[in-house]
Design an enzyme around this catalytic site. Sequence first.
Site, PDB file in Angstrom:
ATOM      1  N   LYS A 195      -9.614  -1.289   3.530  1.00  0.00           N
ATOM      2  CA  LYS A 195      -9.054  -0.882   4.810  1.00  0.00           C
ATOM      3  C   LYS A 195      -8.714   0.602   4.720  1.00  0.00           C
ATOM      4  CE  LYS A 195      -4.442  -2.789   3.855  1.00  0.00           C
ATOM      5  NZ  LYS A 195      -4.561  -3.676   2.694  1.00  0.00           N
TER       6      LYS A 195
ATOM      7  N   SER B 292      -1.428  -7.156   8.950  1.00  0.00           N
ATOM      8  CA  SER B 292      -0.580  -6.418   8.013  1.00  0.00           C
ATOM      9  C   SER B 292      -0.906  -4.916   8.043  1.00  0.00           C
ATOM     10  CB  SER B 292      -0.751  -6.979   6.608  1.00  0.00           C
ATOM     11  OG  SER B 292      -2.127  -6.973   6.237  1.00  0.00           O
TER      12      SER B 292
ATOM     13  N   ASP C 215       0.635   4.046   4.660  1.00  0.00           N
ATOM     14  CA  ASP C 215       1.502   3.495   3.609  1.00  0.00           C
ATOM     15  C   ASP C 215       1.364   4.252   2.294  1.00  0.00           C
ATOM     16  OD1 ASP C 215      -1.058   2.610   3.082  1.00  0.00           O
ATOM     17  OD2 ASP C 215      -0.371   0.768   2.129  1.00  0.00           O
TER      18      ASP C 215
ATOM     19  N   ASP D 102      -4.013   3.023   2.826  1.00  0.00           N
ATOM     20  CA  ASP D 102      -4.999   2.138   3.441  1.00  0.00           C
ATOM     21  C   ASP D 102      -4.461   1.429   4.688  1.00  0.00           C
ATOM     22  OD1 ASP D 102      -3.365   0.425   2.059  1.00  0.00           O
ATOM     23  OD2 ASP D 102      -4.935  -0.418   0.775  1.00  0.00           O
ATOM     24  N   ARG D 103      -3.140   1.441   4.879  1.00  0.00           N
ATOM     25  CA  ARG D 103      -2.581   0.815   6.085  1.00  0.00           C
ATOM     26  C   ARG D 103      -2.376   1.859   7.174  1.00  0.00           C
ATOM     27  NH1 ARG D 103       1.739  -3.864   4.678  1.00  0.00           N
ATOM     28  NH2 ARG D 103       0.528  -4.861   3.037  1.00  0.00           N
TER      29      ARG D 103
ATOM     30  N   ASP E 246      -0.385   3.990  -0.340  1.00  0.00           N
ATOM     31  CA  ASP E 246      -1.704   4.353  -0.867  1.00  0.00           C
ATOM     32  C   ASP E 246      -2.703   4.701   0.228  1.00  0.00           C
ATOM     33  OD1 ASP E 246      -2.052   1.831   0.124  1.00  0.00           O
ATOM     34  OD2 ASP E 246      -2.811   0.945  -1.731  1.00  0.00           O
TER      35      ASP E 246
ATOM     36  N   SER F 124       0.771  -0.190  -3.077  1.00  0.00           N
ATOM     37  CA  SER F 124       0.669  -0.120  -1.627  1.00  0.00           C
ATOM     38  C   SER F 124       1.959   0.322  -0.949  1.00  0.00           C
ATOM     39  CB  SER F 124       0.211  -1.487  -1.116  1.00  0.00           C
ATOM     40  OG  SER F 124      -0.025  -1.436   0.254  1.00  0.00           O
ATOM     41  N   HIS F 125       2.507  -0.557  -0.113  1.00  0.00           N
ATOM     42  CA  HIS F 125       3.679  -0.225   0.700  1.00  0.00           C
ATOM     43  C   HIS F 125       4.979  -0.518  -0.036  1.00  0.00           C
ATOM     44  CE1 HIS F 125       2.446  -4.323   0.894  1.00  0.00           C
ATOM     45  NE2 HIS F 125       3.675  -4.656   1.231  1.00  0.00           N
TER      46      HIS F 125
ATOM     47  N   ARG G 230       0.648  -6.770  -9.133  1.00  0.00           N
ATOM     48  CA  ARG G 230       1.784  -5.926  -8.725  1.00  0.00           C
ATOM     49  C   ARG G 230       3.050  -6.445  -9.378  1.00  0.00           C
ATOM     50  NH1 ARG G 230       0.444  -4.880  -2.349  1.00  0.00           N
ATOM     51  NH2 ARG G 230      -1.585  -3.921  -2.781  1.00  0.00           N
TER      52      ARG G 230
END
Length: 544
Positions: free
Chosen positions: A377, A366, A278, A282-283, A280, A113-114, A22
């Site tokens: 996740k 997280s 989030d 997954d959260r 993408d 991600s986030h 990232r």
Amino acid sequence: MQIETITTHPYDDQNPGTSGLRKKVKTFQQPGYLENFVQSIFDSLNDFAGKTLVLGGDGRYFNRAAIQIIIKMAAANGFGELIIGQGGLLSPPAASHLIRKNQAFGGLVLSASHNPGGPDEDFGIKYNVANGGPAPEKYTAAFYQCSQAIDCYKIAAMADIDLDSIGTQQVGDIKITIVDPVTDYAEMMQSIFDFPLLKQSIGSGYIRLCFDAMHAITGPYAKRILEDMLGAKPGSVINAEPLEDFGGHHPDPNLAHAQELAAKMFGPDAPTFGAASDGDGDRNMIMGSHIFVTPSDSLAIMAANAHLIPAYAKGLSGVARSMPTSQAVDRVAAKYAIPCYETPTGWKFFGNLLDAGKITICGEESFGTGSDHVREKDGLWAVLFWLNLIARKRQPVADIVHDHWLKFGRDIYSRHDYEAVSSDIANGIIEHLRSRLPTLAGQAFDEYIIKYADEFSYQDPIDNSISHNQGIRIGFENGSRIVFRLSGTGTVGATLRIYLERFEVDAEKHDQDAQAALADLIDLAEQLSEIKKRTGRTEPTVIT
Ligand code: G16
């Protein structure tokens, strides 16, 4: 198809972190930067000629451009087929499912991600292996090693692919299939949860829901599943349109960043159920009317009630949590006499346990929870899990949570993040803590007596690989814990995380505000680490 070999030079910062590489978009846009990393991945893999690669991302800025480059590199390197989400979109759980369903060789998931998106914000890329999960450390170490010696990459001279039209085309030796990113995933969700019951509970108005897609990838997934398939009122999914910059916000599902949802859930006439996902997808963040469920509690409550969900009706083989996640799920595992594993932070550490059938459900503080249905996740899975629970128990979220605390006690929990700290200062703080570890056990700070102080190492029970330096743990005689870790997902300086937890068995005290209940531990964390003193900060950047 003509294959070009382009000369390049190594970049020294291509060591993947907690979840892939990232960096700022501008870093990825340097000549050959993305290409080097992709070629390094391909160079460290064997025997993929003619095989299938799944490809998709969270739709953030640079997603489409990166996908076009990767298509040409995959063709040049000999893959036989690419399965790509329409518009270049695939959430990690949907990508994981496609890899497994199609028995693909692996997948490339483009996501930060986030983290915020846009020309001046973040981008990311990670490789997922054939089980559908993020590449374990032995792979990521090899990617980095290759990236440090790279001198050329291969790319096919071919036209850009139309990412928006579903269908299959053959370009030279490679077959390119564009799939709807939602269809297969939605089918899988139908096979896990009780959709007729959910439809009835939502349709009858027993469950009124609000899902905040945060202008990220779950918009299309949530609209299709929650509104079209389950009958939630149009508009139940807010901020549903994926935007390359997430509307200028952090697509991070917590109370600090999902403010619109939080205001609704703590406002008058709040919906029964609220959730956010989030960048993408997954959260997940779970809320009920006037209540926020911590991710650690959510994991424990899911584990304790899994038998109410069709796919888990036979019970769980075991559970796992990342080390800094609260010990709430451990109490559930102890009560039901199932194994509970403590892994380092990073979903990749759950993969072997899931593959070996040692665990069914796992999660992290997280805002990540998942099960053996995929190897990532899964935000919407968690949302559907909670909806299914509410429908089966006929109880609001607050009652489900309070009943759980009554039965198991409450692990009062919070995480304090100090973001964008200079790396030297952050490393100095960790070194300072490390140097104190040998002398801490036995020391008393009022009623807090230190039972153990160590640095977490993990030996994978399946392949015996060992991961050292996975966070500093300080445990107290009364079951409380403070954990210190450096994040592996930030892109600016270092992010220091402090994880705080205290066990409260007394039901009269279950309703306390977490920050107030943890005040002594928060002071103690500062005494031990000197974070405020050494950074000059007066408070954390984000508290979750
Ligand atoms: C990633 C990992 C998670 C990890 C999280 C935070 O999630 O997959 O396992 O818990 O980062 O990691 P760190 O504390 O090192 O920043 P995501 O949603 O960012 O892909």
